[in-house]
Design a protein around this motif. Structure first.
Motif, PDB file in Angstrom:
ATOM      1  N   TYR A 178     -10.519   1.326  -1.748  1.00 16.10           N
ATOM      2  CA  TYR A 178     -10.025   1.533  -0.383  1.00 16.10           C
ATOM      3  C   TYR A 178     -10.086   3.027  -0.051  1.00 16.10           C
ATOM      4  O   TYR A 178      -9.055   3.710   0.035  1.00 16.10           O
ATOM      5  CB  TYR A 178      -8.601   1.001  -0.249  1.00 16.10           C
ATOM      6  CG  TYR A 178      -8.479  -0.464  -0.602  1.00 16.10           C
ATOM      7  CD1 TYR A 178      -8.931  -1.444   0.269  1.00 16.10           C
ATOM      8  CD2 TYR A 178      -7.959  -0.863  -1.834  1.00 16.10           C
ATOM      9  CE1 TYR A 178      -8.860  -2.788  -0.059  1.00 16.10           C
ATOM     10  CE2 TYR A 178      -7.877  -2.210  -2.172  1.00 16.10           C
ATOM     11  CZ  TYR A 178      -8.327  -3.167  -1.282  1.00 16.10           C
ATOM     12  OH  TYR A 178      -8.258  -4.496  -1.615  1.00 16.10           O
ATOM     13  N   ASP A 189       0.825  -1.217   0.000  1.00 18.81           N
ATOM     14  CA  ASP A 189       0.000   0.000   0.000  1.00 18.81           C
ATOM     15  C   ASP A 189       0.854   1.260   0.000  1.00 18.81           C
ATOM     16  O   ASP A 189       0.428   2.292  -0.538  1.00 18.81           O
ATOM     17  CB  ASP A 189      -0.918   0.013   1.222  1.00 18.81           C
ATOM     18  CG  ASP A 189      -2.096  -0.938   1.059  1.00 18.81           C
ATOM     19  OD1 ASP A 189      -2.540  -1.119  -0.080  1.00 18.81           O
ATOM     20  OD2 ASP A 189      -2.560  -1.495   2.062  1.00 18.81           O
ATOM     21  N   ARG A 207       1.662   1.913  -3.608  1.00 14.25           N
ATOM     22  CA  ARG A 207       0.469   2.274  -4.380  1.00 14.25           C
ATOM     23  C   ARG A 207       0.014   3.688  -4.054  1.00 14.25           C
ATOM     24  O   ARG A 207      -0.422   4.435  -4.938  1.00 14.25           O
ATOM     25  CB  ARG A 207      -0.649   1.272  -4.089  1.00 14.25           C
ATOM     26  CG  ARG A 207      -0.348  -0.149  -4.577  1.00 14.25           C
ATOM     27  CD  ARG A 207      -1.558  -1.042  -4.430  1.00 14.25           C
ATOM     28  NE  ARG A 207      -1.191  -2.449  -4.636  1.00 14.25           N
ATOM     29  CZ  ARG A 207      -0.985  -3.309  -3.652  1.00 14.25           C
ATOM     30  NH1 ARG A 207      -1.118  -2.939  -2.397  1.00 14.25           N
ATOM     31  NH2 ARG A 207      -0.650  -4.555  -3.909  1.00 14.25           N
ATOM     32  N   TYR A 247      -8.133   2.230  -7.257  1.00 13.16           N
ATOM     33  CA  TYR A 247      -7.509   1.872  -5.976  1.00 13.16           C
ATOM     34  C   TYR A 247      -8.126   2.631  -4.805  1.00 13.16           C
ATOM     35  O   TYR A 247      -8.463   2.045  -3.757  1.00 13.16           O
ATOM     36  CB  TYR A 247      -6.004   2.142  -6.059  1.00 13.16           C
ATOM     37  CG  TYR A 247      -5.259   1.869  -4.779  1.00 13.16           C
ATOM     38  CD1 TYR A 247      -5.177   0.581  -4.260  1.00 13.16           C
ATOM     39  CD2 TYR A 247      -4.626   2.908  -4.088  1.00 13.16           C
ATOM     40  CE1 TYR A 247      -4.492   0.324  -3.082  1.00 13.16           C
ATOM     41  CE2 TYR A 247      -3.938   2.660  -2.915  1.00 13.16           C
ATOM     42  CZ  TYR A 247      -3.881   1.374  -2.411  1.00 13.16           C
ATOM     43  OH  TYR A 247      -3.200   1.134  -1.249  1.00 13.16           O
TER      44      TYR A 247
END
Length: 494
Positions: free
Chosen positions: A127, A99, A102, A123
């Protein structure tokens, strides 16, 4: 009410003692040799650190009484902590993975005006709890022309703010200046290692613990109860960075309602207004928290950046709980449960149904569930750096010999970090023992215990990683510092 406070206070102390004793036993007796020294050596090192803590606490107290160079020495120690952090981020060139990577990639796209990550099945749509952290990263990305080093410097600055907050919170718990906090926070491993990682906890910790400090001041009648509105705003901002705000909120509400001096509220006219004002301001805390969250979310929705609010997780909570009871992965992240959403074509309703089905199967064997919970607890709370060394050295861009030698030393001498953590935990155990033995109710200390128990409950249920416990480390550290050289008050007996 006094009888209830006495019973509830002792129950919390007993539960806190059991939980911290479990951590102490795991660190010194159960953890793998790669994490700890042989038992006698581990206990000896723990004793050495305790001795250093006691000596430094005495010296700080002596210097403070003499009014000589207290803040100069404290500043010098904090500066040493700053140098340690700078040395770490300059020596270890961490590649951001998972994460962390990302979010930084997303931040780069957002800085260039590309908001596709917020669109359906993107993404940050999948999330949304990571959205505001990524927006903050995009701001740093834009200002620094994409320099990840700049973000590490921001982490470093926030780490030093956290050190100051732990000092202030320890002062409130102990009712005297705890200069020892400067030393402990200067060399406390997680607060050094995590500066290299783009973890949202680095941003959330100063916000949450700024709230904790203000709350304790309000609770002790040192600040006007209207400051609870500021607590609500800080809770909202912290929760937007790291979605554990409800744990702090529940701890504050529970502590205020259960441990307010109702006797003073009822009979002492001098204090009646202040006590009642604190209780009346609790709704203002809730309003300010949720209003701030609402306004910030819809500001980005109305401008077309967000497609939905950050609290619309579409069943993600049950996905985390399902992964948290995967016996094969010890309740940690695993590819099988991570792919669930993708496997159902990002149909959140189907994902929730499938997650509930898996969870139901995993809860059938009660013995396996209890063993899993025990194992999760040890793994979650038993690492002295909360996974900071692992994540900051998992992938490196460059690894010159000097850096490699340092990392080899850390890997072979990790037990020093564990023993340091063990000493903090032992200090908490000693404080709880003294409170129980002397039949005292230290309400500020108990707030910290409530907060820790809240995090234990959360990570017993959801997916677990050692790094998730990092956000509780400032409170654990403040509790440990308060257990060194404690001057117990005569008032407030239970």
């Amino acid at each position: 009410m006094e009888k209830f406070q006495r019973l509830f206070g002792k129950t919390l102390l007993a539960l806190g003692f059991f939980l911290f004793l479990s951590i102490f036993i795991y660190i010194n007796y159960i953890a793998s040799p790669g994490f700890r020294a042989p038992v006698l050596k581990s206990l000896f090192l723990t004793g050495v650190f305790i001795g250093i803590f006691i000596l430094c606490d005495f010296l700080f107290h002596y210097i403070e009484k003499k009014n000589t160079y207290y803040y100069i020495i404290a500043g010098a120690i904090l500066f040493s902590g700053l140098i340690l952090r700078l040395y770490w981020i300059n020596s270890v060139d961490t590649i951001q993975v998972s994460d962390f990577g990302r979010m930084w990639e997303s931040a780069g796209e957002i800085a260039k005006g590309d908001y596709s990550r917020f669109k359906e099945n993107g993404y940050l749509y999948t999330y949304p709890h990571l959205a505001f952290t990524t927006l903050f990263y995009s701001l740093v990305y834009r200002v620094s022309s994409g320099s990840i080093y700049a973000m590490k410097i921001v982490n470093l600055i926030l780490s030093m703010v956290s050190a100051l907050l732990v000092y202030l919170i320890a002062n409130e718990i102990s009712n005297r200046k705890k200069g020892l906090a400067f030393l402990v926070m200067a060399i406390n491993a997680p607060f050094i290692f995590f500066n290299n990682i783009l973890d949202s906890q680095n941003l959330a910790i100063p916000l949450f613990y700024g709230c904790v400090y203000i709350y304790l001041r309000v609770f002790k009648d040192k600040l006007n109860p209207l400051y609870l509105i500021v607590c609500g705003v800080l809770l909202s901002l912290g929760n937007l960075m790291r979605s554990v705000g409800p744990i702090f909120l529940i701890a504050i509400l529970m502590h205020m309602i259960l441990f307010t001096d109702y006797k003073g509220l009822r009979f002492k006219k001098k204090n009646r207004g202040n006590h009642s004002m604190k209780l009346m301001c609790l709704p203002l805390l809730l309003i300010s928290m949720y209003l701030t969250t609402f306004l910030l979310n819809y500001a980005f929705i109305w401008t077309g950046v967000f497609q939905k609010a950050t609290w619309e997780t579409e069943g993600n909570l049950i996905l985390y709980i399902n992964a948290g009871f995967n016996h094969d992965s010890n309740g940690m992240w695993n590819q099988y449960d991570y792919d669930l959403l993708r496997d159902v074509g990002y149909d959140y309703e189907k994902a929730e149904i499938e997650a509930k089905r898996r969870l139901s199967e995993r809860l059938e064997d009660k013995d396996k569930v209890m063993n899993l919970i025990s194992s999760k607890y040890r793994t979650q709370w038993g690492a002295g750096d909360f996974g900071g060394l692992y994540w900051s050295t998992l992938e490196l861009r460059s690894n010159p010999k000097s850096t490699n030698d340092m990392l080899v030393w850390f890997n072979y001498h990790f037990y020093f970090i564990q023993s340091f953590y063990s000493a903090i935990v032992l200090s908490i155990l000693y404080k709880i023992y003294r409170l129980w033995h002397q039949n005292e109710l230290d309400k500020e200390f108990i707030f910290g215990v409530i907060l820790f128990i809240g995090f234990v409950c959360l990570h017993t249920l959801i997916e677990m990683q050692p790094r998730y416990g990092y956000i509780a480390m400032p409170m654990i550290t403040a509790l440990g510092i308060s257990g060194i050289g404690t001057s117990f008050r005569k008032e407030g007996k239970i």
